[in-house]
Design an enzyme around this catalytic site. Structure first.
Site, mmCIF file in Angstrom:
data_model
loop_
_atom_site.group_PDB
_atom_site.id
_atom_site.type_symbol
_atom_site.label_atom_id
_atom_site.label_comp_id
_atom_site.label_asym_id
_atom_site.label_seq_id
_atom_site.Cartn_x
_atom_site.Cartn_y
_atom_site.Cartn_z
ATOM 1 N N LYS A 1 0.867 -4.654 -4.251
ATOM 2 C CA LYS A 1 1.310 -5.676 -3.302
ATOM 3 C C LYS A 1 0.541 -6.973 -3.529
ATOM 4 C CE LYS A 1 2.056 -2.397 0.545
ATOM 5 N NZ LYS A 1 3.457 -2.683 0.880
ATOM 6 N N ARG B 1 8.403 7.176 1.768
ATOM 7 C CA ARG B 1 9.555 8.089 1.758
ATOM 8 C C ARG B 1 9.279 9.308 0.879
ATOM 9 N NH1 ARG B 1 13.322 3.434 -0.486
ATOM 10 N NH2 ARG B 1 11.812 2.364 0.835
#
Length: 469
Positions: free
Chosen positions: A246, A320
């Site tokens: 990120k 996820r």
């Protein structure tokens, strides 16, 4: 199964001899209230420019020169949206002391009491303790014990989210779940190391690069023959993004990436504290998504617990992955209800903002019950569709599916569709995509970590199994 010994935390007073009254004032009722005030208080209110705008507070003197009355403005009925937690502003606006709410048709007493306790929260682990906080006498007819249970669970969840990652790793998440289990007589098991790699390969892969060992924590409480309710929470204690790292600005709040786990723990505490007639299971995969030589890579293909192979399209779509293995475990016993909680996608925040979590389910009746529960307890959510044609966006040329296909369309929906592939037997499944953070202080919601949807989940389970708590 044991009862909650009621640990220290937010609570309402049973009584207080000299509690200062708090009077709620609407715009159309102000004239009558003003006329009824003793002349000194009336003049003081006028001199300080009090008007009954929503959230306006006035401290009026008593005959002895001390604080004699508090006015809380509620604004005009029917004009704009009145914050149902408006009373949660009072703990930050009043001096230390004991207070009581006068009866008020415009405020729900139980909701106001809860808002007060939620607004009293402070995260002071790293600071000197502040000044004593104001305290509220339980309004007449309000179940003070139930309100206190909810407030304490919310505070515990907020503390978890607000604690920085250097002091909250997977081991500390495990410790929090073990402490919760000990309080209520629940069984807690933990899977780590070689067993984790074998049984929960996606959880292992995401956490492999961190020196803090990944794990899956499993808590079970309640009678074996009771309806089975399973909560699953995303426990990523910090998310660098992995090799798909990120930008620095996007990492600033990544201590909150375990907000789904915190919400699940808070909901579980409320359910167990209320003694709801369910067999509760709480599953939290906890990892740190770090970068090292053994980090999982874009393009890797990993076989999940469910047997489906997953191509890694992006290592920053790690939530996820760990939820997929946890949901496969939850689904295997076909519980009556599965709720999963995750700070999963920026797409949900772009669509709905920070205050409104998205939820997904195929069950129409359940969807209505979720929305109603959220509205009833002022823990709102908004349903987004599990649009079947978008499932093709998860296609992979080398595996059963891709965790993060290219393109920016329908990110929250494709993430939910990915998770749904791992819940094969249980249709009564709800996925919550939440933010887990209050960007600014609002009544009852201090800036910082927030266990969004936890109170909703408690209310939903209580209603579904016909027992209020």
């Amino acid at each position: 199964m044991t009862s909650d010994p009621t640990p220290p935390g937010p609570a309402l007073l049973d009584a207080a001899a000299n509690a200062v009254p708090i009077r709620c004032v609407t715009a159309d009722g102000w004239a009558a209230v003003e006329v009824g005030l003793p002349p000194p208080q009336r003049r003081f209110a006028a001199a300080t420019g009090f008007a009954p705008k929503a959230g306006r507070v006035a401290l009026l003197p008593g005959e002895d020169g001390g604080l004699g009355l508090v006015l809380l403005g509620l604004g005009e009925a029917g004009q704009g949206h009145r914050d149902r937690f408006l009373a949660g502003k009072l703990p930050g606006a009043l001096p230390a002391g004991d207070y009581r709410l006068e009866p008020c048709d415009a405020l729900d007493a139980g909701e106001a009491a809860l808002a007060w306790l939620l607004g009293s929260y402070r995260f002071d682990r790293y600071r000197k303790p502040g000044e004593p906080r104001p305290r509220l006498v339980a309004p007449e007819g309000v179940d003070a014990a139930a309100v206190g249970r909810v407030a304490r669970a919310v505070a515990a969840g907020r503390d978890l989210i607000n604690t920085p990652a250097n002091d909250l790793g997977p081991a500390e998440v495990e410790a929090a779940m073990r402490a919760l289990g000990e309080r209520f007589g629940a069984a807690v098991t933990v899977t780590m190391g070689a067993d984790l790699e074998k049984e929960f390969p996606l959880v292992h892969a995401v956490g492999a690069a961190s020196p803090r060992a990944p794990r899956l924590i499993d808590l079970i409480w309640g009678a074996q023959d009771a309806p089975r309710v399973t909560l699953v929470g995303k426990g990523v204690v910090f998310d660098t993004g992995g090799l798909d790292i990120k930008p620095a600005s996007n990492m600033l709040l990544m201590k909150k990436d375990m907000g789904g786990a915190a919400a699940a723990l808070a909901a579980a505490e409320m359910i167990m504290g209320a003694g709801l007639p369910v067999r509760l299971r709480l599953i939290v995969p906890s990892v740190e998504n770090a970068i090292a030589g053994d980090a999982f890579r874009p393009g890797d293909v990993i076989r999940s617990r469910a047997g489906l192979t997953v191509e890694i399209g992006n290592t920053d779509a790690e939530g996820r992955l760990i939820l997929a293995d946890a949901l496969a475990l939850a689904d295997a016993e076909e519980p009556d209800l599965i709720l999963d909680f995750a700070t999963l996608t920026g797409a949900a925040r772009v669509a709905l903002g920070p205050d409104l979590p998205a939820f997904f389910t195929e069950d129409e009746a359940l969807a209505g019950a979720v929305a109603e529960a959220g509205e009833r307890v002022n823990d709102p959510v908004w349903r987004l569709p599990l649009h079947p044609p978008y499932a093709s966006l998860l296609d992979s040329k080398v595996a059963d599916l891709n965790n993060a296909p290219g393109g920016g369309f329908a990110g929250a929906i494709t993430a939910a569709l990915f998770l749904r592939r791992f819940v094969r037997r249980t249709r009564t499944h709800v996925h919550f995509d939440l933010y887990g953070w209050n960007p600014s202080t609002k009544p009852g919601r201090p800036e910082g970590g927030e266990v969004q949807t936890a109170r909703l989940a408690h209310a939903l389970v209580a209603e579904r199994y016909r027992q209020n708590g």
